[in-house]
Scaffold this active site. Structure first.
Site, PDB file in Angstrom:
ATOM      1  N   LYS A  36       0.847  -1.193   0.000  1.00 17.21           N
ATOM      2  CA  LYS A  36       0.000   0.000   0.000  1.00 17.21           C
ATOM      3  C   LYS A  36       0.887   1.249   0.000  1.00 17.21           C
ATOM      4  O   LYS A  36       2.111   1.137   0.187  1.00 17.21           O
ATOM      5  CB  LYS A  36      -0.961  -0.010   1.190  1.00 17.21           C
ATOM      6  N   ARG A 133      -9.532  -0.332  15.744  1.00 16.55           N
ATOM      7  CA  ARG A 133      -9.570   0.274  14.409  1.00 16.55           C
ATOM      8  C   ARG A 133     -10.627  -0.523  13.636  1.00 16.55           C
ATOM      9  O   ARG A 133     -11.530  -1.074  14.250  1.00 16.55           O
ATOM     10  CB  ARG A 133      -8.166   0.192  13.791  1.00 16.55           C
ATOM     11  N   HIS A 162      -5.321  -7.266  13.248  1.00 20.01           N
ATOM     12  CA  HIS A 162      -4.090  -6.470  13.162  1.00 20.01           C
ATOM     13  C   HIS A 162      -3.603  -6.167  14.566  1.00 20.01           C
ATOM     14  O   HIS A 162      -4.404  -5.854  15.459  1.00 20.01           O
ATOM     15  CB  HIS A 162      -4.380  -5.182  12.386  1.00 20.01           C
ATOM     16  N   ARG A 217       1.460 -10.708   7.022  1.00 21.77           N
ATOM     17  CA  ARG A 217       1.349  -9.517   6.174  1.00 21.77           C
ATOM     18  C   ARG A 217       2.557  -8.633   6.450  1.00 21.77           C
ATOM     19  O   ARG A 217       2.598  -7.929   7.448  1.00 21.77           O
ATOM     20  CB  ARG A 217       0.068  -8.724   6.502  1.00 21.77           C
ATOM     21  N   TYR A 256      15.268  30.863   3.941  1.00 22.84           N
ATOM     22  CA  TYR A 256      14.107  31.596   4.451  1.00 22.84           C
ATOM     23  C   TYR A 256      14.218  31.869   5.950  1.00 22.84           C
ATOM     24  O   TYR A 256      14.647  31.016   6.719  1.00 22.84           O
ATOM     25  CB  TYR A 256      12.825  30.795   4.202  1.00 22.84           C
ATOM     26  N   CYS A 302      13.807  24.350   1.749  1.00 25.01           N
ATOM     27  CA  CYS A 302      12.876  25.057   0.857  1.00 25.01           C
ATOM     28  C   CYS A 302      12.010  24.036   0.116  1.00 25.01           C
ATOM     29  O   CYS A 302      12.199  22.824   0.249  1.00 25.01           O
ATOM     30  CB  CYS A 302      13.637  25.899  -0.160  1.00 25.01           C
ATOM     31  N   MET A 303      11.079  24.523  -0.708  1.00 22.26           N
ATOM     32  CA  MET A 303      10.170  23.610  -1.403  1.00 22.26           C
ATOM     33  C   MET A 303      10.938  22.655  -2.331  1.00 22.26           C
ATOM     34  O   MET A 303      10.682  21.456  -2.366  1.00 22.26           O
ATOM     35  CB  MET A 303       9.144  24.404  -2.213  1.00 22.26           C
ATOM     36  N   ASP A 304      11.922  23.191  -3.075  1.00 22.65           N
ATOM     37  CA  ASP A 304      12.617  22.385  -4.084  1.00 22.65           C
ATOM     38  C   ASP A 304      14.132  22.349  -3.886  1.00 22.65           C
ATOM     39  O   ASP A 304      14.837  21.747  -4.690  1.00 22.65           O
ATOM     40  CB  ASP A 304      12.345  22.954  -5.477  1.00 22.65           C
TER      41      ASP A 304
HETATM   42  C1  LIG Z   1      -3.633  -4.117   8.397  1.00 19.76           C
HETATM   43  C2  LIG Z   1      -2.154  -4.042   8.166  1.00 19.76           C
HETATM   44  N1  LIG Z   1      -1.458  -5.179   8.042  1.00 19.76           N
HETATM   45  C3  LIG Z   1      -0.131  -5.167   7.816  1.00 19.76           C
HETATM   46  C4  LIG Z   1       0.568  -3.988   7.720  1.00 19.76           C
HETATM   47  C5  LIG Z   1       2.056  -4.028   7.496  1.00 19.76           C
HETATM   48  O1  LIG Z   1       2.735  -3.573   8.626  1.00 19.76           O
HETATM   49  P1  LIG Z   1       4.330  -3.579   8.634  1.00 19.76           P
HETATM   50  O2  LIG Z   1       4.754  -2.574   7.632  1.00 19.76           O
HETATM   51  O3  LIG Z   1       4.674  -3.204  10.029  1.00 19.76           O
HETATM   52  O4  LIG Z   1       4.752  -4.949   8.273  1.00 19.76           O
HETATM   53  C6  LIG Z   1      -0.111  -2.776   7.867  1.00 19.76           C
HETATM   54  C7  LIG Z   1       0.638  -1.522   7.789  1.00 19.76           C
HETATM   55  O5  LIG Z   1       0.273  -0.452   8.095  1.00 19.76           O
HETATM   56  C8  LIG Z   1      -1.514  -2.806   8.093  1.00 19.76           C
HETATM   57  O6  LIG Z   1      -2.219  -1.677   8.224  1.00 19.76           O
END
Ligand SMILES: Cc1ncc(COP(=O)(O)O)c(C=O)c1O
Length: 370
Positions: A36, A133, A162, A217, A256, A302-304
């Site tokens: 993600k 969550r 999680h 995960r 700045y 700065c920005m860039d």
């Molecule tokens: C639901 C869920 N599973 C797994 C992960 C992966 O976590 P990590 O990067 O600590 O392995 C995340 C990361 O935010 C998550 O939100």
């Protein structure tokens, strides 16, 4: 490929391979690779293409947008949305073969009332085992969801939760969450194909002996960072060239709001990277490196552009290492009182990503041009 600005990110795909091997060995579970947030800044499509060769069981994203983006680029591995998918868009998930999370009974009822058929979709139930969550917190609600799924012949492929505190050295909260999760599983015999609990840190600590899960995960550890495993190798490094070198004289002020004043003669370099690239304005005082020499960030970011103090013999052709061998994302995170996740995911897509396999440059991508 096009790259007209002397600022780039190098991604070592072979480090992803070796990190995944370490995680596989430590957890002895199937891998759900978390890509993600643009694969934590590494570029989701290229990372997904590489992961497809490494036989991961699932690619995990946070939204339907991210999932569809992968499918549009030809990624065929199963994809699961870890976050919330609005029920009004479930047909898009179905058309793209994207697995969705059932976060509550209310959500499922909403989905069932909006669609005559949800049979072409694959679902995993999310249990809230203590993080408060997304997810089902109550065993009765869980059982009702299972019954609804059975009545409507839904493809309920998995169940997950999680962990909130797997980075802590004492595992009290993790053990408590595992205990809660097991109570949900014991409340009915559902024969899930996938049961997944651990993120990166838990994958190397509790996952092996949690007694219930068959997949982990992992996100941050795949990219080379972990609280517990020091053998992982960071995948990403960030570099830029130098636009200009000049001298400061005592009393000269920099950038700045003139927050830096030279007390003696100094050599400085102006480098083409800034907060619009994802570097925090609080980096003043942090050090980048040129040929291993620490170069302090002086004056406001700065920005860039950023201004750094450099050795007198610095040349315009020298390369500045911003994140890399000398100071990695964890070092930068420490300076900024944050976590490597935030450093990596903040890196702007406007920076060109160059992908390396061992020592071969295999692709260079800038989203504006490719
Ligand atoms: C639901 C869920 N599973 C797994 C992960 C992966 O976590 P990590 O990067 O600590 O392995 C995340 C990361 O935010 C998550 O939100």
């Amino acid at each position: 490929m096009a790259q007209f600005r002397n600022t780039w990110i190098d991604i070592r795909l072979d480090h992803i391979t070796s990190n995944l091997n370490l995680i596989r060995n430590a957890s002895e579970k199937a891998i759900f690779a978390v890509i993600k947030a643009n694969a934590y800044g590494h570029g989701d499509v290229e990372v997904a293409r590489h992961l497809e060769k490494l036989n991961v069981s699932y690619l995990c994203v946070s939204s339907l947008d991210e999932a569809v983006h992968l499918r549009k680029h030809g990624i065929e591995t199963p994809v699961i949305i870890l976050g919330y998918c609005e029920t009004e868009h479930l047909h898009i998930a179905g058309e793209n073969k994207i697995t969705c999370i059932i976060p509550s009974k209310e959500w499922l009822l909403n989905a069932l009332s909006s669609y005559t058929s949800l049979q072409n979709l694959v679902f995993h139930i999310k249990i809230d085992s203590g993080m408060n969550r997304v997810g089902i917190k109550n065993i009765e609600e869980y059982k009702e969801v299972l019954q609804l799924a059975k009545n409507h012949q839904l493809n309920l492929e998995g169940v997950c939760t999680h962990l909130s505190s797997s980075n802590m050295s004492d595992q009290i909260l993790t053990d408590k969450q595992l205990e809660t999760f097991k109570k949900f599983l014991e409340s009915s015999d559902s024969g899930f194909r996938w049961i997944h609990v651990a993120n990166s840190d838990a994958a190397v600590t509790v996952s092996k002996q949690d007694g219930v899960s068959n997949a982990v995960r992992c996100g941050i550890s795949m990219y080379g960072y972990s609280t517990f495993n020091q053998e992982l190798q960071p995948v990403l490094s960030l570099h830029c060239g130098i636009n200009q070198i000049k001298k400061l004289y005592p009393g000269d002020k920099v950038s700045y709001s003139a927050t830096y004043t030279a007390s003696k003669e100094e050599t400085i370099a102006i480098i083409p990277i800034g907060y619009a690239d994802g570097l925090d304005r609080k980096l003043q005082g942090f050090h980048f490196s040129i040929k291993g020499h620490p170069c302090e960030v002086i004056g406001r970011v700065c920005m860039d552009l950023i201004i750094i103090r450099v050795p007198v013999d610095t040349k315009l052709t020298d390369v500045v290492e911003i994140i890399g061998y000398h100071r990695n994302a964890a070092d930068m995170a420490k300076h900024l009182d944050t976590i490597p996740y935030e450093i990596l995911t903040s890196l702007s897509p406007r920076i060109t990503r160059r992908y390396w396999q061992n020592n071969d440059l295999i692709k260079s991508i800038n989203e504006r041009f490719d």
